[in-house]
Design a protein around this motif. Structure first.
Motif, PDB file in Angstrom:
ATOM      1  N   TYR A 152      12.164  66.133 105.268  1.00  0.00           N
ATOM      2  CA  TYR A 152      10.880  66.636 105.338  1.00  0.00           C
ATOM      3  C   TYR A 152      10.740  68.151 104.679  1.00  0.00           C
ATOM      4  N   GLY A 153      11.739  68.895 104.797  1.00  0.00           N
ATOM      5  CA  GLY A 153      12.008  70.199 104.537  1.00  0.00           C
ATOM      6  C   GLY A 153      12.112  70.206 102.958  1.00  0.00           C
ATOM      7  N   ASP A 154      13.020  69.270 102.403  1.00  0.00           N
ATOM      8  CA  ASP A 154      13.302  69.281 100.860  1.00  0.00           C
ATOM      9  C   ASP A 154      11.817  68.824 100.261  1.00  0.00           C
ATOM     10  N   MET A 155      11.188  68.130 100.883  1.00  0.00           N
ATOM     11  CA  MET A 155       9.698  67.580 100.092  1.00  0.00           C
ATOM     12  C   MET A 155       9.148  68.716 100.017  1.00  0.00           C
ATOM     13  N   ASN A 156       9.052  69.577 101.283  1.00  0.00           N
ATOM     14  CA  ASN A 156       7.876  70.896 101.148  1.00  0.00           C
ATOM     15  C   ASN A 156       8.372  71.925 100.333  1.00  0.00           C
ATOM     16  N   ARG A 157       9.696  71.938 100.201  1.00  0.00           N
ATOM     17  CA  ARG A 157      10.218  72.754  98.959  1.00  0.00           C
ATOM     18  C   ARG A 157      10.060  72.419  97.531  1.00  0.00           C
ATOM     19  N   GLU A 158      10.107  70.820  97.470  1.00  0.00           N
ATOM     20  CA  GLU A 158       9.755  70.653  96.187  1.00  0.00           C
ATOM     21  C   GLU A 158       8.298  70.541  95.786  1.00  0.00           C
ATOM     22  N   LEU A 159       7.332  70.700  96.740  1.00  0.00           N
ATOM     23  CA  LEU A 159       5.954  70.991  96.536  1.00  0.00           C
ATOM     24  C   LEU A 159       5.685  72.493  96.667  1.00  0.00           C
ATOM     25  N   GLY A 160       6.665  73.258  96.484  1.00  0.00           N
ATOM     26  CA  GLY A 160       6.331  74.903  96.531  1.00  0.00           C
ATOM     27  C   GLY A 160       5.950  75.242  97.796  1.00  0.00           C
ATOM     28  N   GLU A 161       6.382  74.499  99.171  1.00  0.00           N
ATOM     29  CA  GLU A 161       5.963  75.054 100.353  1.00  0.00           C
ATOM     30  C   GLU A 161       4.786  75.133 100.858  1.00  0.00           C
ATOM     31  N   PRO A 162       3.809  74.130 100.694  1.00  0.00           N
ATOM     32  CA  PRO A 162       2.573  74.398 101.093  1.00  0.00           C
ATOM     33  C   PRO A 162       2.328  74.477 102.336  1.00  0.00           C
ATOM     34  N   TYR A 163       3.306  73.936 103.318  1.00  0.00           N
ATOM     35  CA  TYR A 163       3.443  73.841 104.653  1.00  0.00           C
ATOM     36  C   TYR A 163       4.156  74.885 105.449  1.00  0.00           C
ATOM     37  N   LYS A 164       4.042  75.719 106.142  1.00  0.00           N
ATOM     38  CA  LYS A 164       4.822  76.506 106.918  1.00  0.00           C
ATOM     39  C   LYS A 164       5.495  75.788 107.947  1.00  0.00           C
ATOM     40  N   ALA A 165       6.825  76.363 108.173  1.00  0.00           N
ATOM     41  CA  ALA A 165       7.716  75.682 108.967  1.00  0.00           C
ATOM     42  C   ALA A 165       7.473  76.026 110.508  1.00  0.00           C
ATOM     43  N   GLY A 166       7.435  75.382 111.326  1.00  0.00           N
ATOM     44  CA  GLY A 166       7.156  75.540 112.955  1.00  0.00           C
ATOM     45  C   GLY A 166       5.526  74.966 113.010  1.00  0.00           C
ATOM     46  N   GLY A 167       5.016  75.339 114.181  1.00  0.00           N
ATOM     47  CA  GLY A 167       3.664  74.835 114.430  1.00  0.00           C
ATOM     48  C   GLY A 167       3.495  73.150 114.241  1.00  0.00           C
ATOM     49  N   ASN A 168       2.466  73.121 113.123  1.00  0.00           N
ATOM     50  CA  ASN A 168       2.196  71.774 113.089  1.00  0.00           C
ATOM     51  C   ASN A 168       2.882  71.146 111.638  1.00  0.00           C
ATOM     52  N   PHE A 169       3.875  71.687 111.556  1.00  0.00           N
ATOM     53  CA  PHE A 169       4.627  71.287 110.225  1.00  0.00           C
ATOM     54  C   PHE A 169       4.682  69.717 110.199  1.00  0.00           C
ATOM     55  N   PRO A 170       5.401  68.942 111.189  1.00  0.00           N
ATOM     56  CA  PRO A 170       5.841  67.578 111.248  1.00  0.00           C
ATOM     57  C   PRO A 170       4.313  66.821 110.995  1.00  0.00           C
ATOM     58  N   GLY A 171       3.435  67.289 111.582  1.00  0.00           N
ATOM     59  CA  GLY A 171       2.037  66.578 111.506  1.00  0.00           C
ATOM     60  C   GLY A 171       1.624  66.720 110.266  1.00  0.00           C
ATOM     61  N   GLN A 172       1.784  68.024 109.604  1.00  0.00           N
ATOM     62  CA  GLN A 172       1.114  68.214 108.139  1.00  0.00           C
ATOM     63  C   GLN A 172       1.872  67.316 107.150  1.00  0.00           C
ATOM     64  N   ILE A 173       3.126  67.194 107.004  1.00  0.00           N
ATOM     65  CA  ILE A 173       3.818  66.905 106.202  1.00  0.00           C
ATOM     66  C   ILE A 173       3.830  65.189 106.255  1.00  0.00           C
ATOM     67  N   GLY A 174       3.654  64.768 107.567  1.00  0.00           N
ATOM     68  CA  GLY A 174       3.723  63.421 107.988  1.00  0.00           C
ATOM     69  C   GLY A 174       2.356  63.045 107.432  1.00  0.00           C
ATOM     70  N   LYS A 175       1.180  63.562 107.549  1.00  0.00           N
ATOM     71  CA  LYS A 175      -0.092  63.263 107.154  1.00  0.00           C
ATOM     72  C   LYS A 175      -0.062  63.069 105.444  1.00  0.00           C
ATOM     73  N   LEU A 176       0.665  63.972 104.961  1.00  0.00           N
ATOM     74  CA  LEU A 176       0.800  63.998 103.247  1.00  0.00           C
ATOM     75  C   LEU A 176       1.356  62.802 102.867  1.00  0.00           C
ATOM     76  N   CYS A 177       2.466  62.412 103.640  1.00  0.00           N
ATOM     77  CA  CYS A 177       3.129  61.288 103.347  1.00  0.00           C
ATOM     78  C   CYS A 177       2.558  59.911 103.454  1.00  0.00           C
ATOM     79  N   ASP A 178       1.654  60.058 104.348  1.00  0.00           N
ATOM     80  CA  ASP A 178       0.670  58.824 104.614  1.00  0.00           C
ATOM     81  C   ASP A 178      -0.212  58.849 103.356  1.00  0.00           C
ATOM     82  N   ASP A 179      -0.814  59.942 102.986  1.00  0.00           N
ATOM     83  CA  ASP A 179      -1.647  59.854 101.990  1.00  0.00           C
ATOM     84  C   ASP A 179      -0.852  59.656 100.489  1.00  0.00           C
ATOM     85  N   ILE A 180       0.403  59.896 100.514  1.00  0.00           N
ATOM     86  CA  ILE A 180       1.163  59.864  99.245  1.00  0.00           C
ATOM     87  C   ILE A 180       1.176  58.043  99.365  1.00  0.00           C
ATOM     88  N   ASN A 181       1.573  57.396 100.448  1.00  0.00           N
ATOM     89  CA  ASN A 181       1.826  55.872 100.465  1.00  0.00           C
ATOM     90  C   ASN A 181       0.406  55.144 100.043  1.00  0.00           C
TER      91      ASN A 181
END
Length: 134
Positions: free
Chosen positions: A28-57
């Protein structure tokens, strides 16, 4: 940047297609870095990157007509499996009922990964064993 940003979703899809072509997965961290780190680590990072993955699917399925979960390539670095959101989405799509059974989750992930690689993996040049004619 909000998770429903069409440009971010498309960029994420292209990242996953590139990894699929190489037969690779990413964290998930690699994916965030590949995208230019649109999501900041901590906080709701898992929810944000997870929602993005759902949208990508969803984008992948609608664009390709394939009922594959391309975000299977995005994994938790500790478990080697996608996060719980992936399995909740699989359940909502009728692909895998929610379960705590790790063998069932692993089998589903392996099946999805294999199918994604079959679609996107770059073909290797055939090797004949004969020297080229000169």
């Amino acid at each position: 940047m909000p998770h429903d940003d069409s440009v971010l979703i498309e960029a994420g899809l292209q990242v996953l297609k590139r990894y699929a072509a190489r037969g690779e997965t990413l964290s998930y961290g690699d994916m965030n870095r590949e995208l230019g780190e649109p999501y900041k680590a901590g906080g709701n990072f898992p929810g944000q990157i997870g929602k993005l993955c759902d949208d990508i699917n969803a984008r992948h399925s609608s664009a390709s007509g394939l009922q594959l979960m391309i975000s299977v390539l995005v994994r938790n670095g500790e478990t080697g499996l996608p996060g719980e959101g992936f399995f909740k989405l699989a359940d909502s799509l009728g692909r895998l009922p929610l379960t705590d059974e790790m063998d069932a989750k692993r089998a589903f992930v392996q099946s999805q990964e294999k199918r994604i690689f079959m679609v996107y993996r770059e073909a290797k040049a055939p090797v004949s064993g004969f020297a080229p004619y000169r």
